[in-house]
Design a protein around this motif. Structure first.
Motif, PDB file in Angstrom:
ATOM      1  N   ARG A   1      26.663  78.779  64.007  1.00 36.75           N
ATOM      2  CA  ARG A   1      25.772  78.029  64.895  1.00 36.75           C
ATOM      3  C   ARG A   1      24.438  77.771  64.218  1.00 36.75           C
ATOM      4  O   ARG A   1      23.971  78.594  63.443  1.00 36.75           O
ATOM      5  N   ARG A   2      23.845  76.604  64.550  1.00 35.08           N
ATOM      6  CA  ARG A   2      22.580  76.245  63.917  1.00 35.08           C
ATOM      7  C   ARG A   2      21.535  75.946  64.984  1.00 35.08           C
ATOM      8  O   ARG A   2      21.832  75.277  65.968  1.00 35.08           O
ATOM      9  N   LEU A   3      20.341  76.421  64.738  1.00 29.31           N
ATOM     10  CA  LEU A   3      19.230  76.179  65.661  1.00 29.31           C
ATOM     11  C   LEU A   3      18.429  74.967  65.203  1.00 29.31           C
ATOM     12  O   LEU A   3      18.144  74.813  64.013  1.00 29.31           O
ATOM     13  N   VAL A   4      18.055  74.129  66.169  1.00 31.76           N
ATOM     14  CA  VAL A   4      17.211  72.962  65.903  1.00 31.76           C
ATOM     15  C   VAL A   4      16.021  73.022  66.849  1.00 31.76           C
ATOM     16  O   VAL A   4      16.201  73.091  68.068  1.00 31.76           O
ATOM     17  N   PHE A   5      14.821  73.015  66.286  1.00 39.28           N
ATOM     18  CA  PHE A   5      13.603  73.016  67.095  1.00 39.28           C
ATOM     19  C   PHE A   5      12.976  71.628  67.055  1.00 39.28           C
ATOM     20  O   PHE A   5      12.762  71.069  65.976  1.00 39.28           O
ATOM     21  N   ILE A   6      12.670  71.082  68.241  1.00 34.78           N
ATOM     22  CA  ILE A   6      12.016  69.777  68.354  1.00 34.78           C
ATOM     23  C   ILE A   6      10.568  70.005  68.760  1.00 34.78           C
ATOM     24  O   ILE A   6      10.281  70.757  69.699  1.00 34.78           O
ATOM     25  N   GLY A   7       9.639  69.351  68.035  1.00 33.19           N
ATOM     26  CA  GLY A   7       8.217  69.455  68.352  1.00 33.19           C
ATOM     27  C   GLY A   7       7.548  68.103  68.258  1.00 33.19           C
ATOM     28  O   GLY A   7       8.104  67.137  67.738  1.00 33.19           O
ATOM     29  N   GLY A   8       6.329  68.041  68.752  1.00 30.91           N
ATOM     30  CA  GLY A   8       5.555  66.795  68.796  1.00 30.91           C
ATOM     31  C   GLY A   8       4.675  66.852  70.022  1.00 30.91           C
ATOM     32  O   GLY A   8       5.062  67.453  71.017  1.00 30.91           O
ATOM     33  N   LEU A   9       3.509  66.258  69.982  1.00 25.97           N
ATOM     34  CA  LEU A   9       2.595  66.374  71.120  1.00 25.97           C
ATOM     35  C   LEU A   9       3.236  65.902  72.418  1.00 25.97           C
ATOM     36  O   LEU A   9       4.133  65.059  72.417  1.00 25.97           O
ATOM     37  N   HIS A  10       2.737  66.459  73.528  1.00 29.13           N
ATOM     38  CA  HIS A  10       3.144  65.964  74.846  1.00 29.13           C
ATOM     39  C   HIS A  10       2.964  64.439  74.884  1.00 29.13           C
ATOM     40  O   HIS A  10       2.008  63.910  74.325  1.00 29.13           O
ATOM     41  N   ARG A  11       3.880  63.757  75.533  1.00 32.96           N
ATOM     42  CA  ARG A  11       3.877  62.292  75.698  1.00 32.96           C
ATOM     43  C   ARG A  11       4.182  61.556  74.394  1.00 32.96           C
ATOM     44  O   ARG A  11       3.894  60.373  74.268  1.00 32.96           O
ATOM     45  N   SER A  12       4.783  62.253  73.433  1.00 34.89           N
ATOM     46  CA  SER A  12       5.137  61.609  72.162  1.00 34.89           C
ATOM     47  C   SER A  12       6.611  61.204  72.100  1.00 34.89           C
ATOM     48  O   SER A  12       7.016  60.547  71.146  1.00 34.89           O
ATOM     49  N   GLY A  13       7.408  61.643  73.062  1.00 29.23           N
ATOM     50  CA  GLY A  13       8.827  61.309  73.041  1.00 29.23           C
ATOM     51  C   GLY A  13       9.744  62.472  72.728  1.00 29.23           C
ATOM     52  O   GLY A  13      10.931  62.280  72.453  1.00 29.23           O
ATOM     53  N   THR A  14       9.216  63.707  72.772  1.00 30.23           N
ATOM     54  CA  THR A  14      10.071  64.863  72.459  1.00 30.23           C
ATOM     55  C   THR A  14      11.200  65.023  73.473  1.00 30.23           C
ATOM     56  O   THR A  14      12.323  65.372  73.100  1.00 30.23           O
ATOM     57  N   THR A  15      10.909  64.772  74.752  1.00 36.69           N
ATOM     58  CA  THR A  15      11.947  64.906  75.780  1.00 36.69           C
ATOM     59  C   THR A  15      13.054  63.890  75.542  1.00 36.69           C
ATOM     60  O   THR A  15      14.247  64.217  75.625  1.00 36.69           O
ATOM     61  N   LEU A  16      12.663  62.673  75.219  1.00 34.87           N
ATOM     62  CA  LEU A  16      13.635  61.608  74.931  1.00 34.87           C
ATOM     63  C   LEU A  16      14.541  62.010  73.766  1.00 34.87           C
ATOM     64  O   LEU A  16      15.769  61.903  73.846  1.00 34.87           O
ATOM     65  N   VAL A  17      13.939  62.486  72.685  1.00 35.12           N
ATOM     66  CA  VAL A  17      14.722  62.865  71.506  1.00 35.12           C
ATOM     67  C   VAL A  17      15.612  64.068  71.817  1.00 35.12           C
ATOM     68  O   VAL A  17      16.789  64.103  71.429  1.00 35.12           O
ATOM     69  N   GLY A  18      15.067  65.038  72.531  1.00 33.15           N
ATOM     70  CA  GLY A  18      15.854  66.218  72.892  1.00 33.15           C
ATOM     71  C   GLY A  18      17.075  65.858  73.729  1.00 33.15           C
ATOM     72  O   GLY A  18      18.184  66.333  73.464  1.00 33.15           O
ATOM     73  N   ARG A  19      16.871  64.995  74.716  1.00 35.60           N
ATOM     74  CA  ARG A  19      18.001  64.587  75.567  1.00 35.60           C
ATOM     75  C   ARG A  19      19.014  63.772  74.788  1.00 35.60           C
ATOM     76  O   ARG A  19      20.224  63.908  74.976  1.00 35.60           O
ATOM     77  N   ALA A  20      18.506  62.897  73.914  1.00 34.49           N
ATOM     78  CA  ALA A  20      19.406  62.057  73.129  1.00 34.49           C
ATOM     79  C   ALA A  20      20.274  62.907  72.203  1.00 34.49           C
ATOM     80  O   ALA A  20      21.500  62.713  72.141  1.00 34.49           O
ATOM     81  N   LEU A  21      19.663  63.857  71.498  1.00 31.52           N
ATOM     82  CA  LEU A  21      20.443  64.696  70.580  1.00 31.52           C
ATOM     83  C   LEU A  21      21.460  65.538  71.347  1.00 31.52           C
ATOM     84  O   LEU A  21      22.582  65.763  70.881  1.00 31.52           O
ATOM     85  N   ALA A  22      21.073  65.996  72.542  1.00 35.52           N
ATOM     86  CA  ALA A  22      21.971  66.844  73.332  1.00 35.52           C
ATOM     87  C   ALA A  22      23.148  66.055  73.927  1.00 35.52           C
ATOM     88  O   ALA A  22      24.077  66.662  74.471  1.00 35.52           O
ATOM     89  N   GLU A  23      23.112  64.712  73.828  1.00 36.88           N
ATOM     90  CA  GLU A  23      24.277  63.921  74.253  1.00 36.88           C
ATOM     91  C   GLU A  23      25.466  64.144  73.321  1.00 36.88           C
ATOM     92  O   GLU A  23      26.603  63.897  73.693  1.00 36.88           O
ATOM     93  N   HIS A  24      25.180  64.579  72.099  1.00 40.43           N
ATOM     94  CA  HIS A  24      26.247  64.735  71.108  1.00 40.43           C
ATOM     95  C   HIS A  24      27.220  65.835  71.557  1.00 40.43           C
ATOM     96  O   HIS A  24      26.786  66.877  72.055  1.00 40.43           O
ATOM     97  N   PRO A  25      28.509  65.610  71.403  1.00 39.56           N
ATOM     98  CA  PRO A  25      29.487  66.619  71.877  1.00 39.56           C
ATOM     99  C   PRO A  25      29.385  67.976  71.187  1.00 39.56           C
ATOM    100  O   PRO A  25      29.866  68.972  71.724  1.00 39.56           O
ATOM    101  N   LEU A  26      28.727  68.033  70.031  1.00 35.69           N
ATOM    102  CA  LEU A  26      28.610  69.306  69.315  1.00 35.69           C
ATOM    103  C   LEU A  26      27.235  69.951  69.484  1.00 35.69           C
ATOM    104  O   LEU A  26      26.932  70.945  68.827  1.00 35.69           O
ATOM    105  N   VAL A  27      26.399  69.388  70.355  1.00 33.01           N
ATOM    106  CA  VAL A  27      25.017  69.866  70.517  1.00 33.01           C
ATOM    107  C   VAL A  27      24.791  70.347  71.947  1.00 33.01           C
ATOM    108  O   VAL A  27      25.237  69.714  72.898  1.00 33.01           O
TER     109      VAL A  27
END
Length: 270
Positions: free
Chosen positions: A24-50
């Motif tokens: 298993r691999r850990l991925v940490f997403i960062g970036g200031l509030h209102r920069s799109g971190t939630t969007l990127v996090g949700r998008a990556l989590a759509e992947h069947p292996l994430v």
């Protein structure tokens, strides 16, 4: 080595802990509030292996609110202010770096992941200035950093920060990204996503992120607002036409313009 084996034996989450040995691999997403971190996090989590966090009941499903090891951003003033606090910047020199901290984080986060997935994502804005710390705890981790133009970030954050000047919020953007820029030289696996490119071509940008994570790209089903920045940049232009606004903008450009440019953005182009 033998230390890891001993830690794993004693750990309540050892068998399911995301380590190299379990694949298993850990991925940490960062970036200031209102920069799109939630969007990127949700998008990556759509992947069947994430697997990412969802339905946790904490603000924006951020891992910073689901752990007991280090203080969340709100302790340091929250969005638009936290990076001003020197102690919010965590590195490998933090006294919190220990096998115990690592095991506690895994114990705190594991109930919110689907541990049947090989890639586990944790998203919190302050990860932007905590990558060296997280890497010290999880040497095999990958980092995805989301950046967005400081003017839209400042205006969007101002909705939560009544009374803070635009200058303070732009300055916070600069300070946070300067810390990140200096830290990234010591971080092994890091991939940057520009919000502006993400909303223009989400599948291409997410495709590159998936490739960085060693995953086959999948098409995103997320709705992306392509023109989200336009209103903020229009407001910046309109305010700059008033006498008061022109003076305030001139001060922001004078004090922060060169530092913003050194970070790859341009206040004059805003």
């Amino acid at each position: 080595g033998s230390d890891t084996a001993r830690d794993d034996r004693e750990s309540p989450v050892s068998r399911d802990a995301p380590t190299q040995s379990t694949g298993r691999r850990l991925v940490f997403i960062g970036g200031l509030h209102r920069s799109g971190t939630t969007l990127v996090g949700r998008a990556l989590a759509e992947h069947p292996l994430v697997s990412g966090f969802e339905g946790t009941g904490v603000p924006a499903d951020e891992g910073q609110h689901l752990q007991s090891v280090y203080p969340p951003a709100k302790v340091y003033g929250g969005p638009g202010l936290f990076a001003f606090a020197a102690e919010a910047h965590l590195t490998e020199d933090s006294p919190l770096v220990s096998a115990e901290s690592r095991e506690r984080l895994l114990a705190d986060w594991s109930p919110h992941w689907d541990l049947g997935k090989p890639v586990l994502v944790e998203k919190s804005p302050p990860n932007l200035i905590r990558m060296r710390f997280l890497q010290a705890l999880f040497p095999d981790a990958s980092f995805v950093v989301v950046t967005r133009h400081p003017i839209p970030v400042a205006y969007a954050t101002a909705k939560w920060r009544r009374g803070e000047s635009l200058r303070t919020l732009v300055r916070h953007w600069v300070v946070a990204h300067e810390i990140y820029r200096d830290d990234r030289e010591r971080v092994g696996r890091i991939h940057e996503v520009r919000y502006e490119e993400l909303v223009r071509d989400p599948n291409a940008v997410l495709g590159r992120a998936y490739e960085f994570l060693g995953l086959e790209p999948v098409e995103t089903a997320l709705e992306v607002r392509r023109n989200a920045d336009e209103g903020y940049l229009r407001r910046w232009a309109e305010e700059g036409r008033t006498i008061r606004g022109r003076m305030a903008h001139a001060r922001i450009r004078r004090e922060l313009g060169a530092r913003v440019e050194a970070l790859g953005y341009d206040l004059d182009g805003a």
